[in-house]
Design a protein around this motif. Structure first.
Motif, short mmCIF file in Angstrom:
data_model
loop_
_atom_site.label_atom_id
_atom_site.label_comp_id
_atom_site.label_asym_id
_atom_site.label_seq_id
_atom_site.Cartn_x
_atom_site.Cartn_y
_atom_site.Cartn_z
N ARG A 195 0.82 -1.21 0.00
CA ARG A 195 0.00 0.00 0.00
C ARG A 195 0.86 1.26 0.00
O ARG A 195 0.44 2.30 -0.51
CB ARG A 195 -0.93 0.01 1.21
N SER A 196 2.03 1.17 0.59
CA SER A 196 2.92 2.33 0.68
C SER A 196 4.08 2.27 -0.29
O SER A 196 4.73 3.28 -0.54
CB SER A 196 3.47 2.46 2.11
N PHE A 197 4.33 1.08 -0.83
CA PHE A 197 5.44 0.90 -1.76
C PHE A 197 4.86 0.30 -3.05
O PHE A 197 4.70 -0.91 -3.17
CB PHE A 197 6.49 -0.05 -1.16
N PRO A 198 4.51 1.15 -4.02
CA PRO A 198 3.78 0.68 -5.20
C PRO A 198 4.47 -0.46 -5.94
O PRO A 198 5.69 -0.45 -6.11
CB PRO A 198 3.71 1.94 -6.08
N ALA A 199 3.67 -1.42 -6.36
CA ALA A 199 4.20 -2.58 -7.07
C ALA A 199 4.63 -2.20 -8.48
O ALA A 199 4.06 -1.32 -9.12
CB ALA A 199 3.14 -3.67 -7.13
N LEU A 200 5.68 -2.89 -8.95
CA LEU A 200 6.14 -2.83 -10.34
C LEU A 200 6.68 -1.46 -10.74
O LEU A 200 6.86 -1.20 -11.92
CB LEU A 200 5.01 -3.26 -11.29
N GLU A 201 6.94 -0.60 -9.77
CA GLU A 201 7.53 0.71 -10.05
C GLU A 201 8.99 0.73 -9.62
O GLU A 201 9.34 0.24 -8.55
CB GLU A 201 6.78 1.83 -9.31
N LYS A 202 9.83 1.30 -10.46
CA LYS A 202 11.25 1.43 -10.11
C LYS A 202 11.41 2.41 -8.96
O LYS A 202 10.84 3.49 -8.97
CB LYS A 202 12.04 1.91 -11.33
N PHE A 203 12.19 2.00 -7.98
CA PHE A 203 12.52 2.89 -6.87
C PHE A 203 14.02 3.08 -6.84
O PHE A 203 14.78 2.12 -6.71
CB PHE A 203 12.05 2.30 -5.53
N SER A 204 14.46 4.33 -6.99
CA SER A 204 15.88 4.65 -7.02
C SER A 204 16.21 5.57 -5.86
O SER A 204 15.80 6.74 -5.88
CB SER A 204 16.26 5.33 -8.35
N PRO A 205 16.89 5.09 -4.82
CA PRO A 205 17.31 5.99 -3.74
C PRO A 205 18.06 7.18 -4.31
O PRO A 205 18.91 7.01 -5.19
CB PRO A 205 18.21 5.10 -2.88
N ASP A 206 17.75 8.38 -3.83
CA ASP A 206 18.23 9.60 -4.48
C ASP A 206 19.61 10.04 -4.02
O ASP A 206 20.07 11.10 -4.40
CB ASP A 206 17.24 10.74 -4.26
N SER A 207 20.27 9.26 -3.21
CA SER A 207 21.62 9.65 -2.78
C SER A 207 22.47 8.41 -2.59
O SER A 207 21.96 7.31 -2.37
CB SER A 207 21.57 10.44 -1.47
N THR A 208 23.78 8.60 -2.69
CA THR A 208 24.71 7.48 -2.51
C THR A 208 24.60 6.91 -1.11
O THR A 208 24.68 5.69 -0.91
CB THR A 208 26.15 7.96 -2.77
N ILE A 209 24.39 7.78 -0.12
CA ILE A 209 24.30 7.31 1.27
C ILE A 209 23.07 6.43 1.45
O ILE A 209 23.13 5.35 2.03
CB ILE A 209 24.26 8.51 2.24
#
Length: 286
Positions: free
Chosen positions: A109-123
């Protein structure tokens, strides 16, 4: 070919399984439908998740949530191989405690399925990848407490993913002045011991002097000068704890005049620097 077999993994006993998979360049897996959810991390390379309703292209450090029941296959381009790390889990397995059950049953419900998630920082990406790697290391260890530790790490990872995604969304939803103001506040805190004027902070935020002071009071509850004084006294307290030297603490915290330092310290802390040092010494003795 994928380097693990069989592809359809049983997770009935532990509720979860950890899988590493490698695909050569220009490769397609057969379509499959799994009866459990998966959180997948691309460790290296490029790969596409192909499913009935479309496809999602992924590359290094990207993460995707693949729920149960989705017909899918993995495809690598002609120019790239890929390595995946997948956490496979049965969300119905984790029924207690209630907080853990809610975390896994409601993850989608909070993390949509089948969508790319790219953390926005190296850390952020490094922290998430560390948890993935730590999970695999614990799984390989086969230690007596391995199941407990891997479950704890999985809970930490799922929570970190949800929190990171929320923070990124909140940051993107910020108005331009909020982002600029936060940049000025960060600059101020990183250089609190330096002589910084309000005009300089307003310039960093891209705001007029008057507008900046209004926003500063709204966001912090303090005037700019009050905020600077408090932050400098916080730094001075830390320095006094470390060195016990009032003069050095005064100078290193940005106070050029010792009498001014004494006056501000008493106003903010309610005691003198000497009384503060004596109090810390008494605490240490106890």
């Amino acid at each position: 070919m994928l380097d693990f077999s069989p592809f359809d993994i049983s997770i009935k006993q532990d509720g979860m399984a950890l899988v590493e998979a490698s695909l050569s360049s220009h490769e397609k897996t057969d379509y499959a439908i799994w009866d459990h959810d998966r959180i997948c991390l691309v460790k290296r390379g490029r790969i596409t998740l192909d499913y009935v309703a479309g496809n999602t292209e992924l590359s290094d450090r990207d993460i995707i949530y693949l729920p149960a029941g989705v017909k899918h296959r993995w495809i690598t381009p002609a120019s790239h191989s890929a390595a995946l790390f997948m956490i496979c889990y049965d969300k119905g397995f984790f029924t207690a405690p209630p907080a853990v059950h809610e975390l896994f049953s409601g993850f989608g419900r909070s993390f949509p399925a089948l969508e790319k998630f790219s953390p926005d920082s190296t850390i952020r990406a490094g922290n998430i990848r560390y948890l993935f790697n730590k999970l695999m290391m614990e799984k390989r260890s086969k230690a007596p407490d391995m199941k407990v530790i891997t479950l704890g790490l999985f809970i930490t990872l799922a929570t970190r993913l949800l929190r990171t995604r929320r923070e990124i969304i909140e940051q993107k939803n910020m108005t331009s002045w909020e982002q600029s103001f936060n940049n000025s506040l960060k600059y101020l805190e990183e250089n609190i011991q330096e002589k910084i004027g309000i005009a300089e902070l307003a310039r960093i935020a891209g705001l007029s002097y008057r507008r900046y002071t209004e926003i500063f009071k709204q966001q912090t509850g303090l005037t700019t000068n009050e905020y600077i004084r408090r932050k400098r006294i916080e730094l001075a307290r830390k320095l006094l704890q470390e060195t016990g030297n009032i003069l050095h603490a005064s100078l290193d915290a940005g106070f050029g005049d010792l009498s001014h330092f004494y006056r501000v310290f008493k106003q903010v802390s309610g005691i003198t620097p000497k009384q503060y040092i004596d109090g810390q010494a008494a605490i240490s003795r106890d």
